[in-house]
Design a protein around this motif. Structure first.
Motif, short mmCIF file in Angstrom:
data_model
loop_
_atom_site.label_atom_id
_atom_site.label_comp_id
_atom_site.label_asym_id
_atom_site.label_seq_id
_atom_site.Cartn_x
_atom_site.Cartn_y
_atom_site.Cartn_z
N PHE A 15 0.82 -1.20 0.00
CA PHE A 15 0.00 0.00 0.00
C PHE A 15 0.86 1.26 0.00
N ALA A 16 2.03 1.17 0.62
CA ALA A 16 2.91 2.33 0.73
C ALA A 16 3.83 2.49 -0.48
N ALA A 17 3.99 1.45 -1.28
CA ALA A 17 4.96 1.45 -2.37
C ALA A 17 4.80 2.61 -3.36
N PRO A 18 3.59 2.93 -3.81
CA PRO A 18 3.50 4.06 -4.75
C PRO A 18 3.99 5.38 -4.16
N GLY A 19 3.69 5.61 -2.90
CA GLY A 19 4.16 6.82 -2.25
C GLY A 19 5.67 6.84 -2.07
N TRP B 206 10.67 9.26 -3.12
CA TRP B 206 12.11 9.03 -3.17
C TRP B 206 12.63 8.88 -4.59
N GLY B 207 11.78 8.90 -5.58
CA GLY B 207 12.21 8.74 -6.96
C GLY B 207 12.82 7.37 -7.22
N VAL B 208 12.21 6.34 -6.67
CA VAL B 208 12.72 4.97 -6.77
C VAL B 208 12.16 4.32 -8.03
N ASP B 209 13.04 3.66 -8.80
CA ASP B 209 12.56 2.96 -10.00
C ASP B 209 11.98 1.60 -9.64
N GLN B 210 11.39 0.95 -10.61
CA GLN B 210 10.68 -0.32 -10.39
C GLN B 210 11.59 -1.42 -9.85
N GLY B 211 12.84 -1.48 -10.33
CA GLY B 211 13.76 -2.53 -9.88
C GLY B 211 14.09 -2.42 -8.40
N GLY C 185 11.11 -3.26 -6.29
CA GLY C 185 10.96 -4.72 -6.17
C GLY C 185 11.76 -5.27 -5.01
N TRP C 186 12.98 -4.75 -4.81
CA TRP C 186 13.80 -5.16 -3.67
C TRP C 186 13.15 -4.75 -2.36
N VAL C 187 12.60 -3.54 -2.32
CA VAL C 187 11.93 -3.07 -1.10
C VAL C 187 10.76 -3.98 -0.77
N LEU C 188 9.99 -4.35 -1.78
CA LEU C 188 8.83 -5.22 -1.56
C LEU C 188 9.23 -6.65 -1.19
N SER C 189 10.38 -7.10 -1.69
CA SER C 189 10.81 -8.48 -1.47
C SER C 189 11.65 -8.68 -0.23
N MET C 190 12.23 -7.64 0.32
CA MET C 190 13.19 -7.80 1.40
C MET C 190 12.57 -8.47 2.63
N GLU C 191 11.36 -8.11 2.95
CA GLU C 191 10.72 -8.74 4.11
C GLU C 191 10.45 -10.21 3.86
N LEU C 192 10.09 -10.57 2.64
CA LEU C 192 9.87 -11.98 2.32
C LEU C 192 11.16 -12.78 2.42
N LEU C 193 12.26 -12.17 2.00
CA LEU C 193 13.57 -12.81 2.16
C LEU C 193 13.88 -13.02 3.65
N GLY C 194 13.62 -11.99 4.46
CA GLY C 194 13.81 -12.10 5.91
C GLY C 194 12.93 -13.18 6.52
N MET C 195 11.70 -13.29 6.02
CA MET C 195 10.80 -14.33 6.53
C MET C 195 11.34 -15.72 6.25
N ALA C 196 11.86 -15.91 5.05
CA ALA C 196 12.42 -17.23 4.69
C ALA C 196 13.60 -17.57 5.59
N ILE C 197 14.50 -16.61 5.76
CA ILE C 197 15.68 -16.84 6.60
C ILE C 197 15.26 -17.04 8.06
N GLY C 198 14.35 -16.19 8.53
CA GLY C 198 13.89 -16.28 9.92
C GLY C 198 13.19 -17.58 10.24
N SER C 199 12.38 -18.07 9.32
CA SER C 199 11.67 -19.33 9.60
C SER C 199 12.63 -20.51 9.64
N SER D 100 16.16 6.57 3.77
CA SER D 100 16.69 6.18 2.47
C SER D 100 16.23 4.77 2.14
N VAL D 101 16.40 4.40 0.89
CA VAL D 101 16.01 3.07 0.47
C VAL D 101 16.85 2.01 1.18
#
Length: 162
Positions: A42-46, A51-56, A59-73, A108-109
């Motif tokens: 929900f926050a990604a468009p803002g 911050w003038g962040v491009d799509q690539g 994608g890392w911002v959106l995926s980082m928590e999922l990566l943490g979830m995999a490692i944490g589990s 920052s990103v």
């Protein structure tokens, strides 16, 4: 009654109020996870606009928590087995709280990526621990219902955030 096996007593007995409360807590914790994972969507468009962040990078911002979830589990599931579910759940809750708080104040990103990863580590460990907790606190008759309730906490949290 002094010789009664407590595990057998809990397995065969009825579900008590405190057992349902423990299952309800796992539902609430799972809802918190669902809310947080979907909140970045929900926050990604803002974030991208401000911050003038491009799509690539987004994608890392959106995926980082999922990566943490995999490692944490993977890492923290064993910690819960070795040191106990309660301390692991509380530790993961602290990690999630710190990560969520500082993700909201990131400047920052790169900061946001780090805080989302930390939040994900907490969520991953939490998910691994609450699955077993919901099963262990329910009796044999109600275990499948307790597990189903715990699982639906995730979409409830996401829908609530939406």
């Amino acid at each position: 009654m002094a010789d009664a096996d407590p595990i057998k007593t809990m397995e065969e007995g009825g579900m008590r109020t405190w057992q349902w409360l423990a299952v309800a807590m796992t539902v609430a914790l799972n809802a918190l996870d669902g809310f947080d994972v979907l909140s970045i969507s929900f926050a990604a468009p803002g974030i991208a606009k401000e911050w003038g962040v491009d799509q690539g990078i987004l994608g890392w911002v959106l995926s980082m928590e999922l990566l943490g979830m995999a490692i944490g589990s993977i890492l923290l599931g064993g910690v819960a087995d070795k040191y106990g579910r309660r301390p692991t759940i509380l530790g993961c809750l602290v990690a999630m709280t710190i990560g969520m708080w500082f993700a909201g104040t990131a400047g920052s990103v790169n900061e946001l990526l780090v805080w989302r990863l930390i939040t994900g580590l907490g969520i991953g460990g939490m998910l691994a621990a609450i699955n077993a907790t919901a099963a262990e606190f329910s009796n044999a008759r109600w275990r499948s219902v307790a597990m189903a309730l715990m699982v639906i906490g995730y979409p409830i949290g996401g829908a609530t955030g939406g």
